[in-house]
Design a protein around this motif. Structure first.
Motif, PDB file in Angstrom:
ATOM      1  N   UNK A   1      -7.524  12.217   4.210  1.00  0.00           N
ATOM      2  CA  UNK A   1      -8.224  12.830   5.344  1.00  0.00           C
ATOM      3  C   UNK A   1      -8.901  11.810   6.256  1.00  0.00           C
ATOM      4  N   UNK A   2      -9.425  10.742   5.699  1.00  0.00           N
ATOM      5  CA  UNK A   2     -10.196   9.801   6.515  1.00  0.00           C
ATOM      6  C   UNK A   2      -9.370   8.634   7.045  1.00  0.00           C
ATOM      7  N   UNK A   3      -8.245   8.362   6.433  1.00  0.00           N
ATOM      8  CA  UNK A   3      -7.379   7.275   6.879  1.00  0.00           C
ATOM      9  C   UNK A   3      -5.909   7.665   6.672  1.00  0.00           C
ATOM     10  N   UNK A   4      -5.477   8.726   7.365  1.00  0.00           N
ATOM     11  CA  UNK A   4      -4.150   9.288   7.078  1.00  0.00           C
ATOM     12  C   UNK A   4      -2.976   8.341   7.334  1.00  0.00           C
ATOM     13  N   UNK A   5      -3.058   7.497   8.339  1.00  0.00           N
ATOM     14  CA  UNK A   5      -1.924   6.623   8.651  1.00  0.00           C
ATOM     15  C   UNK A   5      -1.755   5.565   7.563  1.00  0.00           C
ATOM     16  N   UNK A   6      -2.845   4.901   7.193  1.00  0.00           N
ATOM     17  CA  UNK A   6      -2.762   3.906   6.122  1.00  0.00           C
ATOM     18  C   UNK A   6      -2.420   4.571   4.796  1.00  0.00           C
ATOM     19  N   UNK A   7      -2.980   5.735   4.554  1.00  0.00           N
ATOM     20  CA  UNK A   7      -2.663   6.470   3.323  1.00  0.00           C
ATOM     21  C   UNK A   7      -1.165   6.716   3.229  1.00  0.00           C
ATOM     22  N   UNK A   8      -0.559   7.164   4.319  1.00  0.00           N
ATOM     23  CA  UNK A   8       0.872   7.474   4.328  1.00  0.00           C
ATOM     24  C   UNK A   8       1.700   6.218   4.091  1.00  0.00           C
ATOM     25  N   UNK A   9       1.345   5.129   4.742  1.00  0.00           N
ATOM     26  CA  UNK A   9       2.086   3.873   4.584  1.00  0.00           C
ATOM     27  C   UNK A   9       2.042   3.410   3.134  1.00  0.00           C
ATOM     28  N   UNK A  10       0.847   3.343   2.582  1.00  0.00           N
ATOM     29  CA  UNK A  10       0.668   2.849   1.218  1.00  0.00           C
ATOM     30  C   UNK A  10       1.376   3.754   0.218  1.00  0.00           C
ATOM     31  N   UNK A  11       1.191   5.047   0.370  1.00  0.00           N
ATOM     32  CA  UNK A  11       1.825   6.007  -0.533  1.00  0.00           C
ATOM     33  C   UNK A  11       3.346   5.916  -0.446  1.00  0.00           C
ATOM     34  N   UNK A  12       3.866   5.875   0.763  1.00  0.00           N
ATOM     35  CA  UNK A  12       5.317   5.823   0.970  1.00  0.00           C
ATOM     36  C   UNK A  12       5.917   4.564   0.339  1.00  0.00           C
ATOM     37  N   UNK A  13       5.302   3.420   0.605  1.00  0.00           N
ATOM     38  CA  UNK A  13       5.856   2.177   0.077  1.00  0.00           C
ATOM     39  C   UNK A  13       5.801   2.126  -1.449  1.00  0.00           C
ATOM     40  N   UNK A  14       4.666   2.477  -2.039  1.00  0.00           N
ATOM     41  CA  UNK A  14       4.581   2.431  -3.500  1.00  0.00           C
ATOM     42  C   UNK A  14       5.530   3.439  -4.151  1.00  0.00           C
ATOM     43  N   UNK A  15       5.684   4.627  -3.556  1.00  0.00           N
ATOM     44  CA  UNK A  15       6.638   5.591  -4.100  1.00  0.00           C
ATOM     45  C   UNK A  15       8.075   5.087  -3.958  1.00  0.00           C
ATOM     46  N   UNK A  16       8.390   4.511  -2.809  1.00  0.00           N
ATOM     47  CA  UNK A  16       9.732   3.972  -2.574  1.00  0.00           C
ATOM     48  C   UNK A  16      10.045   2.860  -3.567  1.00  0.00           C
ATOM     49  N   UNK A  17       9.105   1.946  -3.741  1.00  0.00           N
ATOM     50  CA  UNK A  17       9.336   0.822  -4.654  1.00  0.00           C
ATOM     51  C   UNK A  17       9.453   1.295  -6.100  1.00  0.00           C
ATOM     52  N   UNK A  18       8.678   2.285  -6.446  1.00  0.00           N
ATOM     53  CA  UNK A  18       8.758   2.840  -7.803  1.00  0.00           C
ATOM     54  C   UNK A  18      10.123   3.478  -8.047  1.00  0.00           C
ATOM     55  N   UNK A  19      10.607   4.230  -7.060  1.00  0.00           N
ATOM     56  CA  UNK A  19      11.922   4.870  -7.185  1.00  0.00           C
ATOM     57  C   UNK A  19      13.027   3.817  -7.278  1.00  0.00           C
ATOM     58  N   UNK A  20      12.919   2.755  -6.481  1.00  0.00           N
ATOM     59  CA  UNK A  20      13.923   1.690  -6.540  1.00  0.00           C
ATOM     60  C   UNK A  20      13.923   1.014  -7.908  1.00  0.00           C
ATOM     61  N   UNK A  21      12.748   0.817  -8.451  1.00  0.00           N
ATOM     62  CA  UNK A  21      12.647   0.169  -9.762  1.00  0.00           C
ATOM     63  C   UNK A  21      13.257   1.056 -10.856  1.00  0.00           C
ATOM     64  N   UNK A  22      12.969   2.349 -10.792  1.00  0.00           N
ATOM     65  CA  UNK A  22      13.547   3.280 -11.754  1.00  0.00           C
ATOM     66  C   UNK A  22      15.076   3.309 -11.648  1.00  0.00           C
ATOM     67  N   UNK A  23      15.571   3.301 -10.422  1.00  0.00           N
ATOM     68  CA  UNK A  23      17.006   3.319 -10.198  1.00  0.00           C
ATOM     69  C   UNK A  23      17.671   2.073 -10.786  1.00  0.00           C
ATOM     70  N   UNK A  24      17.029   0.910 -10.640  1.00  0.00           N
ATOM     71  CA  UNK A  24      17.573  -0.330 -11.189  1.00  0.00           C
ATOM     72  C   UNK A  24      17.590  -0.322 -12.714  1.00  0.00           C
ATOM     73  N   UNK A  25      16.602   0.325 -13.316  1.00  0.00           N
ATOM     74  CA  UNK A  25      16.507   0.312 -14.778  1.00  0.00           C
ATOM     75  C   UNK A  25      17.449   1.306 -15.440  1.00  0.00           C
ATOM     76  N   UNK A  26      18.009   2.220 -14.668  1.00  0.00           N
ATOM     77  CA  UNK A  26      18.942   3.214 -15.234  1.00  0.00           C
ATOM     78  C   UNK A  26      20.356   2.792 -15.152  1.00  0.00           C
TER      79      UNK A  26
END
Length: 95
Positions: free
Chosen positions: A70-95
Motif C-alpha cells: 500500500x505505501x510503496x506499490x511500485x517497488x513492492x511489485x518490482x521486488x515481488x516479481x523479480x524474487x518470484x521469477x527467480x524462484x520459479x527459474x531455480x525450481x525449473x532448473x532443479x527439476x
C-alpha cells in the motif's frame, strides 16, 4: 555512495570478489528505502536494475527494507516479481 547508478554493481562486486577471493560469497543488499543523506532515496528503476545486476554478478541479492504493497506499490511489485521469477527459474532448473 549513490542510490541512482546501478552501473556500479558489476565493478563493485568484481572488486569485492578480487579482495576476498572465491571462497567468500558476495551478497548485494539493495537499498529500497530513503536514506538520510540521500533524501530522494532509491527510485524504482534503480531498485530493479540493481537487483538484476546483483543477480547477474553477485552470489546473492537481498533488499533493505521490505516495501509494503500500500505505501510503496511500485517497488513492492518490482521486488515481488523479480524474487518470484527467480524462484520459479531455480525450481525449473532443479527439476
Amino acid at each position: 555512495m549513490n542510490l541512482d547508478n546501478p552501473a556500479q554493481v558489476e565493478p563493485e562486486v568484481a572488486k569485492m570478489k578480487m579482495v576476498f577471493g572465491p571462497s567468500v560469497p558476495v551478497i548485494v543488499d539493495v537499498y529500497a528505502n530513503p536514506y538520510s543523506s540521500l533524501p530522494n532515496g532509491s527510485q524504482p528503476p534503480y531498485v530493479e536494475a540493481t537487483m538484476k545486476g546483483a543477480r547477474q554478478f553477485a552470489d546473492g541479492v537481498l533488499v533493505y527494507c521490505h516495501q509494503h504493497k500500500e505505501t510503496s506499490p511500485v517497488k513492492y511489485e518490482i521486488i515481488s516479481r523479480l524474487f518470484h521469477q527467480w524462484s520459479a527459474e531455480r525450481l525449473k532448473k532443479s527439476n
